[in-house]
Design an enzyme around this catalytic site. Structure first.
Site, short mmCIF file in Angstrom:
data_model
loop_
_atom_site.label_atom_id
_atom_site.label_comp_id
_atom_site.label_asym_id
_atom_site.label_seq_id
_atom_site.Cartn_x
_atom_site.Cartn_y
_atom_site.Cartn_z
N SER A 131 -11.86 14.08 24.75
CA SER A 131 -11.67 13.06 25.58
C SER A 131 -10.26 12.72 26.31
O SER A 131 -9.25 13.18 25.73
CB SER A 131 -12.00 11.55 25.19
OG SER A 131 -11.11 10.64 24.80
N TYR A 144 -7.19 4.67 18.69
CA TYR A 144 -7.99 5.78 19.27
C TYR A 144 -7.24 6.94 19.71
O TYR A 144 -7.49 7.82 19.55
CB TYR A 144 -8.90 5.28 20.24
CG TYR A 144 -9.98 5.87 21.03
CD1 TYR A 144 -10.70 6.55 20.03
CD2 TYR A 144 -9.89 6.13 22.17
CE1 TYR A 144 -11.92 7.31 20.83
CE2 TYR A 144 -10.91 7.08 22.79
CZ TYR A 144 -11.81 7.39 21.90
OH TYR A 144 -12.75 8.43 22.55
#
Length: 228
Positions: A131, A144
């Protein structure tokens, strides 16, 4: 026919990949949710194993079973992941541990088990779905981002290491995708987003290339909305 293992295969990107790739590849999907895995297996040619990537011993056993059944692993799509949003001081310790263990350690455990098989066969591709959070930083996403930045560094090092065995490694960095990932974390998906079909197309492109072609990194993002 290539044997492809997909983690996080019960929904979102993993589910879309399983549905598409099982048409012409031997696909094995892994996830914790057995009912969801069964439902996908019924509709496709994919098979499945229940596996929690956070459990190193379970990962080791499952991958030994996959190799025993299919004799080889040609492609790993290392896709399992979770997200958390919020200020660090407000994030419970168990949530921090879950994100790091799933996104980082889980991906490492899976890559290790896969590489053991690929080292023996001296071929294969490992695609780590990281990502854009593995390249950028954002307030409220410290945990994250940490999990994904760690995976970026791991992927770059693994590319060097695995190359000695004839194994190709790709860091895949998609932007926001229309999946249930955000909803599961209680987050709203704002702005432009990719469709899972866009992810499938990008992965298909990587898999279409001969073993003489490596793609160390591939970024895809939703296009900008033109200003009115």
């Amino acid at each position: 026919m290539k044997t492809i293992v997909i983690t996080g295969g019960s929904d979102g990107i993993g589910k879309a990949l399983a549905e598409d790739l099982s048409a012409d590849c031997t696909v094995v999907i892994l996830a914790r949710n057995e009912e969801a895995l069964k439902e996908i297996a019924k509709r496709t040619a994919a098979s499945y194993f229940v596996c929690n990537v956070k459990n190193a011993e379970q990962v080791k056993t499952v991958f030994e079973d996959i190799v025993a059944k299919h004799h080889r692993i040609d492609v790993l799509i290392n896709n399992a992941g979770v997200i958390v949003n919020g200020e660090l001081v407000d994030t419970p310790d168990d949530v921090i541990e879950n994100v790091i263990t799933t996104n980082t350690l889980g991906a490492i455990y899976v890559a290790k088990a896969t590489l053991k098989a690929m080292k023996t066969q001296k071929s294969g591709r490992i695609i780590n779905v990281i990502s854009q959070a593995g390249r950028s930083a954002k307030a409220g996403r410290s945990i994250y981002n940490a999990s994904k930045w760690a995976l970026t560094g791991f992927t770059k090092a693994l590319e060097e290491e695995a190359g000695d065995y004839g194994v190709l490694v790709t860091g895949f960095y998609p932007g926001t995708v229309h999946t249930e990932l955000f909803a599961k974390a209680g987050l709203e998906l704002n702005g432009n987003a990719l469709n899972t079909s866009d992810i499938v197309g990008a992965i298909r492109y990587i898999l279409s290339l001969p073993d003489t072609v490596a793609i160390p990194e591939l970024d895809i993002k939703p296009s900008w909305t033109p200003k009115s």
